[in-house]
Design an enzyme around this catalytic site. Structure first.
Site, PDB file in Angstrom:
ATOM      1  N   ASP A 181       0.676  -1.400   0.002  1.00 36.33           N
ATOM      2  CA  ASP A 181      -0.011   0.010   0.020  1.00 36.33           C
ATOM      3  C   ASP A 181       1.059   1.254  -0.006  1.00 36.33           C
ATOM      4  OD1 ASP A 181      -2.460  -1.286   0.026  1.00 36.33           O
ATOM      5  OD2 ASP A 181      -3.073  -0.920   2.120  1.00 36.33           O
TER       6      ASP A 181
ATOM      7  N   LYS B 263      -3.820   3.185  -2.350  1.00 38.62           N
ATOM      8  CA  LYS B 263      -4.919   3.867  -2.854  1.00 38.62           C
ATOM      9  C   LYS B 263      -4.925   5.162  -1.901  1.00 38.62           C
ATOM     10  CE  LYS B 263      -8.940   1.835  -3.004  1.00 38.62           C
ATOM     11  NZ  LYS B 263      -9.210   1.969  -4.494  1.00 38.62           N
TER      12      LYS B 263
ATOM     13  N   MET C 143      -8.331   8.992   8.421  1.00 37.59           N
ATOM     14  CA  MET C 143      -8.779   9.777   7.485  1.00 37.59           C
ATOM     15  C   MET C 143      -9.935  10.762   7.585  1.00 37.59           C
ATOM     16  SD  MET C 143      -9.002   6.118   5.142  1.00 37.59           S
ATOM     17  CE  MET C 143      -9.814   5.151   6.466  1.00 37.59           C
TER      18      MET C 143
END
Length: 279
Positions: free
Chosen positions: A47, A69, A184
């Site tokens: 990742d 991502k 996030m």
């Protein structure tokens, strides 16, 4: 001694996939099993938030594929990543899927594991230290402290569509969780702060943003719920970040051990001075 530490651990077998947590950043936080898998893997699919120093444990001939991502940036579709793991395993490769933090904590590890089950691919989950715990520890912020809280809530600041999740009961969390740790959430902090204040949180409640946690680029911003939006904008800080709301943030003045190594003078425990620390 190193050989003895690895000798009893399972092997990454051909045709199988390990979903491995790399921890929040510092390669020293890898588990022994994660380190062993990195060395044995034929292919590593990693990742965006994985510290590339972790990849130094791979053999020179290991194929390393990026499958990161990042919100708002071009990236592979999750289904395509999952099917790539299937393809590699069916080719007889020893596949290691390396994820920042823990694969089952906002890491899509469950989705990838379900795809492996769908295609009858053997797999193993190798947990890692999630940023909401390890990253805050590197900032000197404990997620629990017995004089402040006996509960903590972990949540994501955006859903799969990129907006603040409506399925989260913000009123209940705002009223009932003394410490809130958010992944996030930096981009949506204005809306999140407003929802928490509307649920009864004080605008003066401490908030910390820990950016690039547990790496040499770590930065920590301490502010309050009411001033968080303006403070983030003025700081120029960018994600990735973990955000924590709660009185535990005040303990950073006493527990910023990384700052102390760099010369910061730590304050005595504020709860000891106020007579709140229990024996």
């Amino acid at each position: 001694m190193i050989d003895a530490a690895f000798s009893h651990l399972p092997a990454l077998e051909p045709g199988s996939v390990w979903l491995v947590g790399a921890g929040p950043g510092d390669p020293g936080l890898l588990t022994l099993l994660a380190a062993k898998g990195l060395f044995e893997a034929d292919v590593i699919v990693h990742d965006a938030l994985v510290n590339e120093e972790c990849l130094a444990l791979a053999r020179p001939e290991t194929l390393v594929e990026y499958a990161g991502k990042r919100g708002g940036k071009p990236s592979a579709k999750q289904r395509d990543i999952s099917l790539r793991l299937v393809e590699l395993a069916r080719a007889g490769k020893r596949v290691l899927r390396l994820k920042g933090g823990d694969p089952f904590v906002f890491g899509r590890g469950g989705e990838e594991a379900l795809t492996l089950v769908e295609y009858n691919i053997p797999f193993r989950i190798v947990p890692g230290i999630t940023a909401g715990i390890g990253g805050l520890a590197y900032a000197g912020i404990p997620v629990t402290h017995r004089d402040i809280n006996h509960a903590v809530t972990f949540l994501t600041g955006h859903d799969s569509s990129g907006i603040v999740p409506d399925r989260i009961n913000w009123d209940a969390i705002g009223r009932g969780s003394p410490v809130i740790v958010m992944y996030m959430a930096m981009k949506h902090i204005a809306e999140i702060s407003a929802r928490l204040i509307a649920a009864g949180r004080l605008p003066t409640e401490p908030v910390a943003f820990v950016c690039n946690a547990a790496t040499g680029r770590q930065q920590v911003l301490e502010t309050t719920l009411g001033e968080a939006t303006e403070a983030v904008a003025a700081s120029g800080l960018e994600p990735p970040a973990v955000v924590v709301v709660g009185e535990v943030v005040r303990l950073r003045a006493s527990l910023d051990w990384l700052g102390a190594l760099a010369g910061r003078r730590l304050q005595p425990d504020p709860f000891r001075r106020s007579g709140k620390v229990r024996a």
